[in-house]
Write a protein that holds these residues in place. Structure first.
Motif, PDB file in Angstrom:
ATOM      1  N   VAL A 137      18.138 -12.447  27.462  1.00  0.00           N
ATOM      2  CA  VAL A 137      18.993 -13.000  26.408  1.00  0.00           C
ATOM      3  C   VAL A 137      18.210 -13.965  25.523  1.00  0.00           C
ATOM      4  CG1 VAL A 137      20.997 -14.479  25.950  1.00  0.00           C
ATOM      5  CG2 VAL A 137      21.134 -12.696  27.705  1.00  0.00           C
ATOM      6  N   LEU A 138      17.414 -14.816  26.155  1.00  0.00           N
ATOM      7  CA  LEU A 138      16.649 -15.795  25.390  1.00  0.00           C
ATOM      8  C   LEU A 138      15.645 -15.097  24.471  1.00  0.00           C
ATOM      9  CD1 LEU A 138      16.147 -18.775  24.852  1.00  0.00           C
ATOM     10  CD2 LEU A 138      14.546 -18.798  26.788  1.00  0.00           C
ATOM     11  N   PHE A 139      14.955 -14.090  24.999  1.00  0.00           N
ATOM     12  CA  PHE A 139      13.993 -13.349  24.180  1.00  0.00           C
ATOM     13  C   PHE A 139      14.682 -12.666  23.005  1.00  0.00           C
ATOM     14  CE2 PHE A 139      12.146  -9.229  23.101  1.00  0.00           C
ATOM     15  CZ  PHE A 139      10.907  -9.618  22.621  1.00  0.00           C
ATOM     16  N   LEU A 140      15.776 -11.966  23.280  1.00  0.00           N
ATOM     17  CA  LEU A 140      16.477 -11.244  22.226  1.00  0.00           C
ATOM     18  C   LEU A 140      16.954 -12.180  21.124  1.00  0.00           C
ATOM     19  CD1 LEU A 140      18.563  -8.791  24.446  1.00  0.00           C
ATOM     20  CD2 LEU A 140      16.599  -8.196  23.007  1.00  0.00           C
ATOM     21  N   ARG A 141      17.471 -13.342  21.502  1.00  0.00           N
ATOM     22  CA  ARG A 141      17.954 -14.302  20.506  1.00  0.00           C
ATOM     23  C   ARG A 141      16.805 -14.876  19.681  1.00  0.00           C
ATOM     24  NH1 ARG A 141      22.369 -17.592  24.254  1.00  0.00           N
ATOM     25  NH2 ARG A 141      24.070 -16.050  24.083  1.00  0.00           N
ATOM     26  N   LEU A 142      15.727 -15.261  20.365  1.00  0.00           N
ATOM     27  CA  LEU A 142      14.585 -15.854  19.651  1.00  0.00           C
ATOM     28  C   LEU A 142      13.925 -14.831  18.724  1.00  0.00           C
ATOM     29  CD1 LEU A 142      12.883 -17.994  22.465  1.00  0.00           C
ATOM     30  CD2 LEU A 142      14.187 -18.832  20.497  1.00  0.00           C
TER      31      LEU A 142
END
Length: 213
Positions: A154-159
Protein backbone atom coordinates in the motif's frame (compact mmCIF):
# COMPACT_ATOMS: atom_id res chain seq x y z
CA UNK A 1 67.31 30.93 -58.11
CA UNK A 2 67.08 29.67 -61.76
CA UNK A 3 64.54 30.74 -64.29
CA UNK A 4 62.21 27.76 -63.80
CA UNK A 5 62.24 28.12 -60.00
CA UNK A 6 61.31 31.77 -60.37
CA UNK A 7 58.33 30.88 -62.53
CA UNK A 8 57.18 28.26 -59.94
CA UNK A 9 57.38 30.72 -57.04
CA UNK A 10 55.48 33.33 -59.00
CA UNK A 11 52.81 30.81 -59.99
CA UNK A 12 52.33 29.63 -56.38
CA UNK A 13 52.13 33.18 -55.13
CA UNK A 14 49.48 33.94 -57.72
CA UNK A 15 47.46 30.85 -56.76
CA UNK A 16 47.56 31.75 -53.06
CA UNK A 17 46.39 35.28 -53.84
CA UNK A 18 43.53 33.91 -55.97
CA UNK A 19 42.37 31.52 -53.24
CA UNK A 20 42.44 34.28 -50.62
CA UNK A 21 40.38 36.51 -52.90
CA UNK A 22 37.80 33.75 -53.49
CA UNK A 23 37.55 33.05 -49.74
CA UNK A 24 36.99 36.72 -48.97
CA UNK A 25 34.28 36.90 -51.61
CA UNK A 26 32.44 33.82 -50.37
CA UNK A 27 32.59 34.65 -46.63
CA UNK A 28 29.58 37.03 -46.66
CA UNK A 29 27.52 34.29 -48.36
CA UNK A 30 27.97 31.78 -45.50
CA UNK A 31 24.86 31.40 -43.32
CA UNK A 32 25.10 32.71 -39.77
CA UNK A 33 24.26 29.24 -38.42
CA UNK A 34 27.41 27.88 -40.06
CA UNK A 35 29.50 30.23 -37.93
CA UNK A 36 27.59 30.04 -34.62
CA UNK A 37 25.58 26.84 -34.22
CA UNK A 38 22.39 26.93 -32.18
CA UNK A 39 22.63 25.42 -28.66
CA UNK A 40 21.70 21.75 -28.35
CA UNK A 41 19.10 22.53 -25.65
CA UNK A 42 17.47 25.73 -24.48
CA UNK A 43 17.72 26.82 -20.84
CA UNK A 44 14.14 25.66 -20.25
CA UNK A 45 14.85 22.25 -21.77
CA UNK A 46 18.01 21.83 -19.70
CA UNK A 47 16.20 22.76 -16.49
CA UNK A 48 13.35 20.35 -17.18
CA UNK A 49 15.70 17.51 -18.12
CA UNK A 50 17.85 18.06 -15.01
CA UNK A 51 14.82 17.99 -12.73
CA UNK A 52 13.39 14.95 -14.48
CA UNK A 53 16.70 13.12 -13.97
CA UNK A 54 16.29 13.62 -10.22
CA UNK A 55 12.61 12.67 -10.41
CA UNK A 56 13.24 9.46 -12.34
CA UNK A 57 16.11 8.55 -10.04
CA UNK A 58 13.83 8.63 -7.02
CA UNK A 59 11.27 6.43 -8.77
CA UNK A 60 13.98 3.78 -9.10
CA UNK A 61 14.81 4.19 -5.41
CA UNK A 62 11.14 3.60 -4.54
CA UNK A 63 11.22 0.34 -6.47
CA UNK A 64 14.46 -0.72 -4.81
CA UNK A 65 12.97 -0.16 -1.35
CA UNK A 66 9.85 -2.22 -1.98
CA UNK A 67 9.72 -5.47 -0.03
CA UNK A 68 10.75 -8.30 -2.42
CA UNK A 69 8.21 -10.48 -0.64
CA UNK A 70 5.32 -8.23 -1.65
CA UNK A 71 2.51 -9.50 -3.84
CA UNK A 72 3.79 -10.61 -7.29
CA UNK A 73 1.42 -8.24 -9.12
CA UNK A 74 2.84 -5.25 -7.24
CA UNK A 75 6.43 -6.43 -7.70
CA UNK A 76 5.83 -6.97 -11.44
CA UNK A 77 4.40 -3.48 -11.93
CA UNK A 78 7.26 -2.00 -9.90
CA UNK A 79 9.76 -3.76 -12.17
CA UNK A 80 8.00 -2.46 -15.28
CA UNK A 81 8.09 1.08 -13.90
CA UNK A 82 11.79 0.78 -13.05
CA UNK A 83 12.62 -0.44 -16.58
CA UNK A 84 10.77 2.48 -18.16
CA UNK A 85 12.36 5.01 -15.84
CA UNK A 86 15.88 3.64 -16.48
CA UNK A 87 15.37 3.83 -20.25
CA UNK A 88 14.15 7.42 -20.07
CA UNK A 89 16.90 8.29 -17.59
CA UNK A 90 19.53 7.17 -20.09
CA UNK A 91 17.94 9.41 -22.73
CA UNK A 92 17.83 12.40 -20.37
CA UNK A 93 21.45 11.98 -19.31
CA UNK A 94 22.49 11.66 -22.95
CA UNK A 95 20.86 14.99 -23.77
CA UNK A 96 22.65 16.72 -20.90
CA UNK A 97 25.96 15.22 -22.03
CA UNK A 98 25.43 16.49 -25.58
CA UNK A 99 24.54 19.95 -24.26
CA UNK A 100 27.57 20.03 -21.96
CA UNK A 101 25.23 20.68 -19.02
CA UNK A 102 25.60 19.37 -15.45
CA UNK A 103 23.35 16.54 -14.29
CA UNK A 104 21.79 18.66 -11.53
CA UNK A 105 20.56 22.24 -11.66
CA UNK A 106 21.25 24.96 -9.15
CA UNK A 107 17.59 25.26 -8.13
CA UNK A 108 14.77 22.77 -8.69
CA UNK A 109 11.89 23.96 -10.87
CA UNK A 110 13.61 27.27 -11.73
CA UNK A 111 12.89 26.58 -15.42
CA UNK A 112 9.22 27.23 -14.67
CA UNK A 113 9.88 30.91 -14.01
CA UNK A 114 9.81 33.58 -16.71
CA UNK A 115 13.28 34.98 -17.39
CA UNK A 116 14.19 37.68 -14.87
CA UNK A 117 11.25 36.87 -12.61
CA UNK A 118 11.30 35.46 -9.10
CA UNK A 119 7.68 34.38 -9.13
CA UNK A 120 5.97 31.70 -11.14
CA UNK A 121 3.66 32.62 -13.99
CA UNK A 122 2.10 30.26 -16.49
CA UNK A 123 1.21 26.66 -15.68
CA UNK A 124 -0.07 26.41 -12.13
CA UNK A 125 1.51 23.85 -9.82
CA UNK A 126 0.13 23.15 -6.37
CA UNK A 127 3.63 23.08 -4.95
CA UNK A 128 6.34 25.59 -4.18
CA UNK A 129 8.83 26.00 -7.02
CA UNK A 130 11.67 24.94 -4.76
CA UNK A 131 10.11 21.48 -4.45
CA UNK A 132 9.60 19.00 -7.27
CA UNK A 133 6.02 17.73 -7.19
CA UNK A 134 5.43 14.17 -6.11
CA UNK A 135 8.80 13.55 -4.49
CA UNK A 136 8.90 11.36 -1.37
CA UNK A 137 10.58 12.63 1.79
CA UNK A 138 13.53 10.87 3.41
CA UNK A 139 11.21 9.70 6.19
CA UNK A 140 8.78 8.19 3.67
CA UNK A 141 11.62 6.37 1.90
CA UNK A 142 12.82 4.96 5.22
CA UNK A 143 9.29 3.87 6.12
CA UNK A 144 8.94 2.06 2.79
CA UNK A 145 12.28 0.31 3.26
CA UNK A 146 11.20 -1.08 6.63
CA UNK A 147 7.62 -1.99 5.66
CA UNK A 148 6.68 -5.58 4.90
CA UNK A 149 3.76 -7.41 3.35
CA UNK A 150 0.50 -5.56 2.81
CA UNK A 151 1.79 -2.42 4.49
CA UNK A 152 4.71 -2.27 2.05
CA UNK A 153 2.42 -2.78 -0.94
CA UNK A 154 0.00 0.00 0.00
CA UNK A 155 2.77 2.42 0.91
CA UNK A 156 4.64 1.76 -2.34
CA UNK A 157 1.52 2.12 -4.49
CA UNK A 158 0.57 5.41 -2.83
CA UNK A 159 4.07 6.89 -3.02
CA UNK A 160 4.60 5.85 -6.64
CA UNK A 161 1.17 7.06 -7.72
CA UNK A 162 1.86 10.46 -6.13
CA UNK A 163 5.30 10.44 -7.71
CA UNK A 164 3.84 9.77 -11.16
CA UNK A 165 1.24 12.51 -10.80
CA UNK A 166 4.07 14.89 -9.92
CA UNK A 167 6.01 13.81 -12.98
CA UNK A 168 2.95 14.37 -15.14
CA UNK A 169 2.64 17.91 -13.76
CA UNK A 170 6.26 18.64 -14.62
CA UNK A 171 5.95 17.15 -18.11
CA UNK A 172 2.73 19.10 -18.77
CA UNK A 173 4.46 22.31 -17.69
CA UNK A 174 7.35 21.60 -20.07
CA UNK A 175 4.91 20.85 -22.88
CA UNK A 176 3.22 24.21 -22.31
CA UNK A 177 6.50 26.14 -22.23
CA UNK A 178 8.33 24.49 -25.12
CA UNK A 179 7.68 24.94 -28.82
CA UNK A 180 8.54 21.68 -30.55
CA UNK A 181 11.63 19.51 -30.44
CA UNK A 182 12.66 16.17 -28.97
CA UNK A 183 12.38 17.26 -25.34
CA UNK A 184 8.77 18.35 -25.75
CA UNK A 185 7.94 15.10 -27.54
CA UNK A 186 9.54 13.15 -24.68
CA UNK A 187 7.52 15.18 -22.17
CA UNK A 188 4.30 14.25 -23.96
CA UNK A 189 5.31 10.59 -23.99
CA UNK A 190 5.94 10.81 -20.23
CA UNK A 191 2.46 12.24 -19.69
CA UNK A 192 0.92 9.30 -21.58
CA UNK A 193 3.13 6.58 -20.10
CA UNK A 194 3.06 7.75 -16.50
CA UNK A 195 -0.66 8.41 -16.74
CA UNK A 196 -1.22 4.80 -17.79
CA UNK A 197 0.99 3.49 -14.97
CA UNK A 198 -0.70 5.77 -12.42
CA UNK A 199 -4.02 4.23 -13.47
CA UNK A 200 -2.66 0.72 -12.85
CA UNK A 201 -1.34 1.80 -9.46
CA UNK A 202 -4.79 3.13 -8.61
CA UNK A 203 -6.47 -0.14 -9.63
CA UNK A 204 -4.16 -2.10 -7.35
CA UNK A 205 -4.91 0.29 -4.50
CA UNK A 206 -8.65 -0.17 -5.01
CA UNK A 207 -8.43 -3.96 -5.23
CA UNK A 208 -7.68 -5.66 -1.92
CA UNK A 209 -4.77 -8.07 -2.26
CA UNK A 210 -5.37 -11.28 -0.27
CA UNK A 211 -2.57 -12.32 2.09
CA UNK A 212 -2.25 -15.68 3.85
CA UNK A 213 -2.73 -15.43 7.58
Amino acid sequence: MNRHSGFRVAALAGLVALLLAIGAALRPLLPVDAVAAAPVLTDTEIGFVQDMVAHHSQAIVLVQRLDRGADPSVVALAGQIADTQRTELGMLLGWLRLAGAPVTGTEPMAWMRPRGSHRHAGVDLAHHLSTMPGMATAAELDELASARGGRAEVLFLRLMQRHHYGGIEMAAAADALLDGGEVERAARDMITGQGREAGLLGLLLETPIPHPR
